[in-house]
Each structure stands twice: as C-alpha cells, then as structure tokens.
Design a protein around this motif. Structure first.
Motif, PDB file in Angstrom:
ATOM      1  N   LEU A  11       0.888  -1.268  -0.036  1.00  0.00           N
ATOM      2  CA  LEU A  11      -0.105  -0.051   0.103  1.00  0.00           C
ATOM      3  C   LEU A  11       1.062   1.517   0.016  1.00  0.00           C
ATOM      4  CD1 LEU A  11      -2.996   1.094   0.417  1.00  0.00           C
ATOM      5  CD2 LEU A  11      -2.572   0.901   2.991  1.00  0.00           C
ATOM      6  N   THR A  12       0.570   2.358  -0.743  1.00  0.00           N
ATOM      7  CA  THR A  12       1.191   3.362  -1.016  1.00  0.00           C
ATOM      8  C   THR A  12       0.364   4.632  -0.930  1.00  0.00           C
ATOM      9  OG1 THR A  12       3.229   2.569  -2.327  1.00  0.00           O
ATOM     10  CG2 THR A  12       2.764   4.970  -2.166  1.00  0.00           C
ATOM     11  N   VAL A  13       0.489   5.607   0.227  1.00  0.00           N
ATOM     12  CA  VAL A  13      -0.780   6.555   0.190  1.00  0.00           C
ATOM     13  C   VAL A  13       0.251   7.805   0.329  1.00  0.00           C
ATOM     14  CG1 VAL A  13      -2.520   5.420   1.159  1.00  0.00           C
ATOM     15  CG2 VAL A  13      -0.955   6.272   2.593  1.00  0.00           C
ATOM     16  N   ASN A  14      -0.483   9.059   0.004  1.00  0.00           N
ATOM     17  CA  ASN A  14       0.078  10.240   0.372  1.00  0.00           C
ATOM     18  C   ASN A  14      -0.260  10.647   1.975  1.00  0.00           C
ATOM     19  OD1 ASN A  14      -1.238  10.806  -2.641  1.00  0.00           O
ATOM     20  ND2 ASN A  14       0.934  11.712  -2.417  1.00  0.00           N
ATOM     21  N   THR A  15       0.716  11.414   2.639  1.00  0.00           N
ATOM     22  CA  THR A  15       0.422  11.633   3.900  1.00  0.00           C
ATOM     23  C   THR A  15       0.526  13.176   4.006  1.00  0.00           C
ATOM     24  OG1 THR A  15       2.757  11.850   4.539  1.00  0.00           O
ATOM     25  CG2 THR A  15       1.817   9.762   4.757  1.00  0.00           C
ATOM     26  N   VAL A  16      -0.281  13.733   4.886  1.00  0.00           N
ATOM     27  CA  VAL A  16      -0.434  15.159   5.266  1.00  0.00           C
ATOM     28  C   VAL A  16       1.002  15.817   5.527  1.00  0.00           C
ATOM     29  CG1 VAL A  16      -1.631  16.874   6.897  1.00  0.00           C
ATOM     30  CG2 VAL A  16      -2.721  14.832   5.862  1.00  0.00           C
ATOM     31  N   GLY A  17       1.331  16.757   4.727  1.00  0.00           N
ATOM     32  CA  GLY A  17       2.496  17.425   5.065  1.00  0.00           C
ATOM     33  C   GLY A  17       4.047  16.565   4.960  1.00  0.00           C
ATOM     34  N   GLY A  18       3.844  15.519   4.480  1.00  0.00           N
ATOM     35  CA  GLY A  18       4.869  14.634   4.475  1.00  0.00           C
ATOM     36  C   GLY A  18       5.023  13.791   3.107  1.00  0.00           C
ATOM     37  N   PRO A  19       6.141  12.823   3.261  1.00  0.00           N
ATOM     38  CA  PRO A  19       6.272  12.205   1.836  1.00  0.00           C
ATOM     39  C   PRO A  19       5.244  11.116   1.708  1.00  0.00           C
ATOM     40  CG  PRO A  19       7.811  11.328   3.463  1.00  0.00           C
ATOM     41  CD  PRO A  19       6.902  12.566   4.062  1.00  0.00           C
ATOM     42  N   ALA A  66       3.388   3.308  13.381  1.00  0.00           N
ATOM     43  CA  ALA A  66       1.826   3.279  13.365  1.00  0.00           C
ATOM     44  C   ALA A  66       1.820   4.697  12.270  1.00  0.00           C
ATOM     45  CB  ALA A  66       1.211   3.843  14.646  1.00  0.00           C
ATOM     46  N   VAL A  67       0.363   4.294  11.698  1.00  0.00           N
ATOM     47  CA  VAL A  67      -0.117   5.233  10.529  1.00  0.00           C
ATOM     48  C   VAL A  67      -1.721   5.123  10.600  1.00  0.00           C
ATOM     49  CG1 VAL A  67      -0.072   3.314   8.687  1.00  0.00           C
ATOM     50  CG2 VAL A  67       0.159   6.044   8.027  1.00  0.00           C
ATOM     51  N   LEU A  95      -6.965   6.983   0.223  1.00  0.00           N
ATOM     52  CA  LEU A  95      -7.168   5.373  -0.054  1.00  0.00           C
ATOM     53  C   LEU A  95      -8.387   5.265  -1.014  1.00  0.00           C
ATOM     54  CD1 LEU A  95      -6.369   2.733   1.192  1.00  0.00           C
ATOM     55  CD2 LEU A  95      -8.530   2.767   2.621  1.00  0.00           C
ATOM     56  N   SER A  96      -8.149   4.225  -2.121  1.00  0.00           N
ATOM     57  CA  SER A  96      -9.301   4.162  -3.006  1.00  0.00           C
ATOM     58  C   SER A  96     -10.132   2.925  -2.424  1.00  0.00           C
ATOM     59  CB  SER A  96      -8.807   3.594  -4.158  1.00  0.00           C
ATOM     60  OG  SER A  96      -8.303   2.315  -4.340  1.00  0.00           O
ATOM     61  N   ILE A  97     -11.514   3.103  -2.856  1.00  0.00           N
ATOM     62  CA  ILE A  97     -12.359   2.278  -2.404  1.00  0.00           C
ATOM     63  C   ILE A  97     -11.926   0.891  -2.789  1.00  0.00           C
ATOM     64  CG2 ILE A  97     -14.769   1.461  -2.903  1.00  0.00           C
ATOM     65  CD1 ILE A  97     -14.415   3.755  -0.855  1.00  0.00           C
ATOM     66  N   GLU A  98     -11.327   0.606  -3.924  1.00  0.00           N
ATOM     67  CA  GLU A  98     -10.827  -0.607  -4.111  1.00  0.00           C
ATOM     68  C   GLU A  98      -9.487  -1.097  -3.424  1.00  0.00           C
ATOM     69  OE1 GLU A  98      -7.954  -2.341  -7.971  1.00  0.00           O
ATOM     70  OE2 GLU A  98      -9.535  -1.127  -8.506  1.00  0.00           O
ATOM     71  N   GLN A  99      -8.722  -0.259  -3.066  1.00  0.00           N
ATOM     72  CA  GLN A  99      -7.899  -0.699  -1.957  1.00  0.00           C
ATOM     73  C   GLN A  99      -8.479  -0.988  -0.878  1.00  0.00           C
ATOM     74  OE1 GLN A  99      -5.586   3.099  -2.542  1.00  0.00           O
ATOM     75  NE2 GLN A  99      -3.764   2.307  -2.874  1.00  0.00           N
ATOM     76  N   ALA A 100      -9.322  -0.242  -0.361  1.00  0.00           N
ATOM     77  CA  ALA A 100     -10.178  -0.609   0.693  1.00  0.00           C
ATOM     78  C   ALA A 100     -10.691  -2.061   0.840  1.00  0.00           C
ATOM     79  CB  ALA A 100     -11.345   0.332   1.255  1.00  0.00           C
ATOM     80  N   ARG A 101     -11.352  -2.403  -0.220  1.00  0.00           N
ATOM     81  CA  ARG A 101     -11.779  -3.797  -0.387  1.00  0.00           C
ATOM     82  C   ARG A 101     -10.620  -4.655  -0.338  1.00  0.00           C
ATOM     83  NH1 ARG A 101     -17.209  -2.953  -1.533  1.00  0.00           N
ATOM     84  NH2 ARG A 101     -17.906  -1.192  -2.448  1.00  0.00           N
ATOM     85  N   GLN A 102      -9.564  -4.322  -1.026  1.00  0.00           N
ATOM     86  CA  GLN A 102      -8.380  -5.466  -1.102  1.00  0.00           C
ATOM     87  C   GLN A 102      -7.913  -5.836   0.464  1.00  0.00           C
ATOM     88  OE1 GLN A 102      -5.451  -3.451  -3.315  1.00  0.00           O
ATOM     89  NE2 GLN A 102      -6.147  -4.293  -5.274  1.00  0.00           N
ATOM     90  N   TRP A 103      -8.241  -4.786   1.444  1.00  0.00           N
ATOM     91  CA  TRP A 103      -7.854  -4.985   2.812  1.00  0.00           C
ATOM     92  C   TRP A 103      -9.042  -5.600   3.556  1.00  0.00           C
ATOM     93  CZ3 TRP A 103      -3.319  -4.295   5.603  1.00  0.00           C
ATOM     94  CH2 TRP A 103      -2.164  -3.769   4.881  1.00  0.00           C
ATOM     95  N   GLY A 104     -10.131  -5.688   2.807  1.00  0.00           N
ATOM     96  CA  GLY A 104     -11.380  -6.392   3.543  1.00  0.00           C
ATOM     97  C   GLY A 104     -12.110  -5.466   4.482  1.00  0.00           C
ATOM     98  N   LEU A 105     -11.837  -4.246   4.101  1.00  0.00           N
ATOM     99  CA  LEU A 105     -12.658  -3.291   4.976  1.00  0.00           C
ATOM    100  C   LEU A 105     -14.201  -2.903   4.305  1.00  0.00           C
ATOM    101  CD1 LEU A 105     -10.065  -0.426   4.985  1.00  0.00           C
ATOM    102  CD2 LEU A 105     -10.530  -2.053   6.860  1.00  0.00           C
ATOM    103  N   TYR A 106     -15.033  -2.718   5.103  1.00  0.00           N
ATOM    104  CA  TYR A 106     -16.538  -2.558   4.654  1.00  0.00           C
ATOM    105  C   TYR A 106     -16.530  -1.032   4.061  1.00  0.00           C
ATOM    106  CZ  TYR A 106     -17.707  -6.732   7.312  1.00  0.00           C
ATOM    107  OH  TYR A 106     -17.735  -8.054   7.653  1.00  0.00           O
TER     108      TYR A 106
END
Length: 169
Positions: A11-19, A66-67, A95-106
C-alpha cells in the motif's frame, strides 16, 4: 479475506505534510500498526486518532510504527490533522475504495451532507516487517474499536512471549 500469517497487499498513500508512505518500505523492529479511519466527518475517529497519537512514543518503544489512513481528499485529511490536533501520527489520504476492499474493509455510502459519497469503515491491522498479517480488527460502523490501552497491553505480551498470529486456519 486476509488471514494471519499471509502477506497483506502493499500500500502506498500520500501523507498530510509529508512524503508518500509505503507499507513495504517500513522497517519497524516488531510491527506496523495500520489504522484505517472513516474520515474527517467521524467524531469517533477524531478521538481514536488522538489516543493513538498520544501513545506514539510508547508504541515506538515497543518497536511498532503507526499510521492512520483514510479515503479523504488531501484537504479533508489536512483539516483532520490540524483540527484534531494530531501531532505525530502520520495521516495518509486518498485510499481508493478498491484498495479498501483489497484489505477487507467494509465500505459505506454517505448518509449525511458532510460525508463522502463512499468511504471505508474502520479497521486496524498489525503487520510484521515482512508484510505478514499478524492480527486485524475490522468494523462495519464507527463503534466497538479496541482501545489503544488494550492494544498496548496485548503488544507487550505478544512481543515478550513471541506469541504467534492466530486465525490462520
């Protein structure tokens, strides 16, 4: 369904104020604690992210990074970090909805005007440095999350006793 002792999706995401933050680039001594939160509209997420932020030094002392990650836009994630006074916990966004589903999130549809059209419900994942899932807790709504205090006690026991991940069968 992601199972303990199996690899999680990278998983790769942008972070607030960071890399950008990439899971496979993390190198904690013991675990990466990934918390997926609902978004800026969620007052329970506000409290939960604050509780994690206050325990970040203790988590680090246990060899745990942690993140927090959500599907909010950069603007909404930035508002969360600033208004919620999250000092040190990295907050990932986009986080895309597709990524959320890959992780098993509702995934939920927004029902109030301040909610996004679609967003993931909360989930927390404890991931080993080799990207193996150790444990997960996934919710269908904002309630019933394990307290950070309970998690800290569990982490201490797990690390001291080399307790294996369970639920893999």
């Amino acid at each position: 369904m992601l199972k303990p002792r199996a690899k999680v999706p990278d998983l790769t995401v942008n972070t607030v104020g960071g890399p950008d933050w990439t899971l496979s680039e993390q190198s904690p001594e013991n675990f990466t604690f990934v918390f997926f939160y609902r978004g800026y509209h969620c007052p329970i997420c506000r409290k939960y992210l604050g509780s994690i932020d206050r325990k970040l030094d203790e988590l680090s002392a246990l060899g745990i990074d942690a993140v927090a990650i959500g599907s909010d836009s950069e603007e909404r994630a930035t508002r969360s970090k600033e208004e919620w006074k999250v000092q040190n916990l990295p907050i990932g966004y986009g986080l895309s909805i597709e990524q959320a589903r890959q992780w098993g999130l509702y995934v939920s549809k927004g029902i109030k005007t301040d909610e996004p059209e679609l967003f993931s419900e909360p989930g927390l994942f404890i991931v080993r440095p080799n990207l193996e899932l150790y444990a997960a807790s996934i919710q269908t709504m904002p309630f019933t999350r394990p307290s950070i205090g309970e998690l800290m006690g569990g982490f201490s026991y797990i690390i001291q006793n080399d307790y294996p991940g369970r639920g893999e069968a």
